[in-house]
Design an enzyme around this catalytic site. Sequence first.
Site, PDB file in Angstrom:
ATOM      1  N   LYS A 185      -5.177   6.686   4.860  1.00 58.94           N
ATOM      2  CA  LYS A 185      -4.381   5.940   5.980  1.00 58.94           C
ATOM      3  C   LYS A 185      -4.258   6.783   7.276  1.00 58.94           C
ATOM      4  O   LYS A 185      -4.795   7.774   7.238  1.00 58.94           O
ATOM      5  CB  LYS A 185      -3.010   5.638   5.159  1.00 58.94           C
ATOM      6  CG  LYS A 185      -3.057   4.950   3.822  1.00 58.94           C
ATOM      7  CD  LYS A 185      -4.144   3.826   3.901  1.00 58.94           C
ATOM      8  CE  LYS A 185      -4.527   3.413   2.618  1.00 58.94           C
ATOM      9  NZ  LYS A 185      -3.684   2.670   1.696  1.00 58.94           N
TER      10      LYS A 185
HETATM   11  C1  LIG Z   1      -3.424   2.240   0.552  1.00 55.48           C
HETATM   12  C2  LIG Z   1      -2.750   0.993   0.104  1.00 55.48           C
HETATM   13  C3  LIG Z   1      -1.674   0.800  -0.744  1.00 55.48           C
HETATM   14  C4  LIG Z   1      -1.072   1.908  -1.624  1.00 55.48           C
HETATM   15  O1  LIG Z   1      -0.779   2.969  -1.108  1.00 55.48           O
HETATM   16  P1  LIG Z   1      -0.458   4.374  -1.875  1.00 55.48           P
HETATM   17  O2  LIG Z   1       0.422   5.219  -0.921  1.00 55.48           O
HETATM   18  O3  LIG Z   1      -1.642   4.883  -2.097  1.00 55.48           O
HETATM   19  O4  LIG Z   1       0.535   3.858  -2.798  1.00 55.48           O
HETATM   20  C5  LIG Z   1      -1.161  -0.410  -0.929  1.00 55.48           C
HETATM   21  N1  LIG Z   1      -1.471  -1.522  -0.246  1.00 55.48           N
HETATM   22  C6  LIG Z   1      -2.363  -1.522   0.696  1.00 55.48           C
HETATM   23  C7  LIG Z   1      -2.834  -2.556   1.494  1.00 55.48           C
HETATM   24  C8  LIG Z   1      -3.163  -0.197   0.876  1.00 55.48           C
HETATM   25  O5  LIG Z   1      -4.066  -0.098   1.674  1.00 55.48           O
END
Ligand SMILES: *Cc1c(COP(=O)(O)O)cnc(C)c1O
Length: 384
Positions: A185
């Site tokens: 992210k």
């Molecule tokens: C990455 C992601 C998640 C999960 O995030 P984590 O921190 O890995 O639990 C949920 N929703 C979307 C759209 C994502 O891209």
Amino acid sequence: MTAPKRIIQIAQPSTGDEEWQAIRAPLQSGWLTQGPQVAAFETAFAERHQVRHALATTSCTTALHLALASLGVGPGDEVIVPSFTWIATANAVLYCGATPVLCDVDRTTYTIDPASAASKLTERTKAIVPVHLFGRCADMNALRAVIPAHVRIVEDAACAAGADYCGTPAGGLGDVGCFSFHPRKSITTGEGGMLTTNDDGLAERAQILRSHGASLSEEQRHAGPQPYLLPSFDELGFNYRMTDVQAAIGLVQLGKLNAFIDERDHWTSFYEDALAGIPWLRLPVKPNEGRHAWQAYVTYVDPETAPLPRNELMARLHTMGVATRPGTHAVHSLGYYRDRFGYHPEDLPGARDCERNTMAIPLHNRMTADDYRYVADAILSLAL
Ligand SMILES: *Cc1c(COP(=O)(O)O)cnc(C)c1O
């Protein structure tokens, strides 16, 4: 010896010496989990996203679970979720014992299709989870126009730190927002997440459920007049607390967020210029309503006109050292959801189309100008 093969990764976190220095304080103080660093990170994150409350969690998945649980989502309730998203969005609904009802997405923005969402409403619909996929905010005004006021809105803002929509930052566009700090992210703490809300009551409930349902946080207890007494536990909670080591990293990363987004935004313009002449490759569109956070740069390969199927193009790019990925999956076509809920792949054709034909190409803050040129040239070479 031959030169090492060039590899341009799809994403790479940008962490370094500043983050390394920042973790000294919690390691030396001995306060390792949710404490002063988490409090500082939460305050800074809330300020940046213009919300009253921010609560750090262990991931976006747990933030989503916490958000839904704090809203009272439980057995018998339905929660509408777009199918083209990371599986965690839908899983969080199942963790509450509620039913995720998958709907379709818009094929150009990749975000929830308001008309499809509206068609899934029933008297059991308790909440809806618009996903700001790849850093682009869902069309919240269009969604609000078709969703009754009593249906609660949980933003899946996993990819959208720093994004905004009609002047309001992500995280303050619904009842509650959930962010991710996974290395894929925009900013990272290794694993980690954040829940945001402007609702004081909801924030208090989420804070209690985040720490086993305890009526007092560890920090409040230690600072209080009777630190030797245990808090009371009146409901079933979880342990979704972030560590102070992670929060120290998060504070540094948050300080870089605007610069990271500006830099990525700059290179999306480069891609627009460089790749504009490829008729079978549709590039993501910059939104008029606000700032795209560009967590990923996701193109669409037109299956009718492309010289090769998408997977074949991805394989060719792989041999040239350019990493690509499908945008994400369509949850309704994944084995668990298909088998449990009886979905057919063609039930949600937009999500299915996006799953089959989207292609993310490298965009991250470790890439050089040379890397961007190399990626563009590699893609152009396939278009000849
Ligand atoms: C990455 C992601 C998640 C999960 O995030 P984590 O921190 O890995 O639990 C949920 N929703 C979307 C759209 C994502 O891209």
